[in-house]
Design an enzyme around this catalytic site. Structure first.
Site, PDB file in Angstrom:
ATOM      1  N   LYS A 105       0.549   3.331  -3.028  1.00 36.39           N
ATOM      2  CA  LYS A 105      -0.637   4.151  -3.296  1.00 36.39           C
ATOM      3  C   LYS A 105      -0.316   5.651  -3.281  1.00 36.39           C
ATOM      4  CE  LYS A 105      -3.796   0.681  -1.393  1.00 36.39           C
ATOM      5  NZ  LYS A 105      -4.466   0.181  -0.191  1.00 36.39           N
ATOM      6  N   TYR A 150      -4.420   3.472   7.479  1.00 35.79           N
ATOM      7  CA  TYR A 150      -5.746   2.843   7.418  1.00 35.79           C
ATOM      8  C   TYR A 150      -6.620   3.365   8.565  1.00 35.79           C
ATOM      9  CZ  TYR A 150      -2.471  -0.504   5.292  1.00 35.79           C
ATOM     10  OH  TYR A 150      -1.452  -1.087   4.609  1.00 35.79           O
ATOM     11  N   TYR A 201      -1.928  -3.156 -10.936  1.00 37.42           N
ATOM     12  CA  TYR A 201      -1.995  -2.877  -9.496  1.00 37.42           C
ATOM     13  C   TYR A 201      -1.130  -3.870  -8.701  1.00 37.42           C
ATOM     14  CZ  TYR A 201      -3.987  -2.523  -4.770  1.00 37.42           C
ATOM     15  OH  TYR A 201      -4.145  -2.398  -3.408  1.00 37.42           O
ATOM     16  N   VAL A 250       1.121  -3.863   3.758  1.00 39.29           N
ATOM     17  CA  VAL A 250       0.995  -5.160   4.438  1.00 39.29           C
ATOM     18  C   VAL A 250       2.260  -6.015   4.369  1.00 39.29           C
ATOM     19  CG1 VAL A 250      -1.513  -5.495   4.470  1.00 39.29           C
ATOM     20  CG2 VAL A 250      -0.208  -6.136   2.442  1.00 39.29           C
ATOM     21  N   SER A 263       0.799  -1.237   0.000  1.00 34.51           N
ATOM     22  CA  SER A 263       0.000   0.000   0.000  1.00 34.51           C
ATOM     23  C   SER A 263       0.829   1.283   0.000  1.00 34.51           C
ATOM     24  CB  SER A 263      -0.938   0.022   1.199  1.00 34.51           C
ATOM     25  OG  SER A 263      -2.069  -0.745   0.923  1.00 34.51           O
TER      26      SER A 263
END
Ligand code: GLN
Length: 310
Positions: A69, A246, A194, A264, A66
């Site tokens: 992102k 998150y 992705y 993660v 992540s």
């Protein structure tokens, strides 16, 4: 550029090492499950001295997951104006897990609430310009190479395939958004891009350098070259504060108080605005998907050096 070892960081790593026994390595992407839970490393890149200090298992490479992102958000905002991007993805934290579908169903239109959750990141990745998946991936990787100053950066085919073969939930998010006209992409091509973007491999030194560019408002602290427009760097850092950890972003803002983004794999990219970039790695995660020992390292370091922005 070399990253020097530091006694302060070495002591910190020794102090935090017992926390690597807590939590669990992510295994919903099977290849991630092979990480060594006792690995722990940190690099801190000071933008004023352009010196990097580090400690722990700093040669261990891990995938961005992540953390990527933030990088694709910056690139999408280079490729398109703000209005185009935020017409499709929102600016609000969710309070839900990163892979949750619930808000897509509850809100109308089914626009993902922010670019740091999977649904939002999938939409952002679909905006990256390029003729083919390969071309788009090359653009993302070149951007990561530029930000980190490391031309050897590539992605792990093993982790990418592992996630591509098991990513039913991300496919579900895509199809849901496609049905509601929020996403326009070919889902399999988007999943390929992705999963490869999430599988880009770095060390915590690379992360510290990326963080240093952001801490320096988008300009390389070594060469002075502008890599990210200042407004885009600002948007990325703001999302990192409100949504980067998150549904633990609020607690992180209180305990650490800096823009950060976790993945993660157990990596965390931290930014001390106008001061330093920080890269942290330890693969054992808490129930929200954040590195247990990584969080502890950042918390102690932030308190000691008064890093909190607040
Ligand atoms: N590739 C991962 C996924 O989509 C990234 C999630 C994360 O790091 N939180 O599930």
């Amino acid at each position: 550029m070399l990253c020097q070892s530091s006694t302060e960081l070495m002591e910190l790593v020794t102090l935090v090492k017992p926390y690597t026994k807590q939590g669990k390595v992510a295994n919903y992407i099977p290849a991630l499950g092979r990480a060594n839970p006792s690995d722990l490393s940190i690099s801190v890149f000071n933008i004023h001295s352009s010196k990097c200090q580090s400690a722990g298992d700093i040669s261990v490479r891990f995938t961005l997951q992540s953390i990527s992102k933030v990088i694709t958000l910056a690139l999408a905002l280079v490729d398109h104006d703000e209005e185009y991007v935020f017409n499709k993805v929102g600016m609000e934290p969710t309070g839900d897990p990163f892979n949750s579908i619930i808000k897509l169903e509850m809100l109308s239109p089914s626009k993902p609430l922010n670019p740091m959750i999977n649904a939002g990141a999938l939409v952002v990745t679909s905006m990256i310009k390029g003729g083919t998946v390969q071309e788009k991936l090359e653009r993302i990787m070149s951007f990561v190479r530029k930000l980190s100053g490391n031309n050897d950066i590539s992605y792990s085919e093993e982790v990418a395939i592992s996630e591509y073969n098991t990513g039913s939930l991300n496919r579900a998010l895509c199809y849901y958004m496609k049905q509601h006209n929020v996403l326009d992409a070919n889902v399999e091509e988007l999943m390929e891009l992705y999963t490869k973007q999430c599988s880009i491999e770095t060390t915590c030194f690379d992360l510290a350098q990326i963080g240093a560019v952001m801490a320096n408002n988008g300009t390389c602290p070594i060469t002075g070259e502008r890599f990210i427009p200042i407004e885009i760097a600002k948007i990325c850092k703001t999302f990192m504060v409100t949504c980067g950890m998150y549904n633990a972003s609020g607690e992180f803002a209180i305990r650490v108080g800096i823009p950060a983004k976790s993945g993660v794999s157990g990596g965390i990219l931290g930014i001390v605005p106008n001061e330093a970039g920080i890269g942290v790695y330890s693969p054992s995660l808490d129930e929200k998907g954040n590195s247990v020992a990584g969080l502890k390292l950042l918390e102690i370091l932030s308190k000691k050096h008064n890093f909190s922005m607040f």
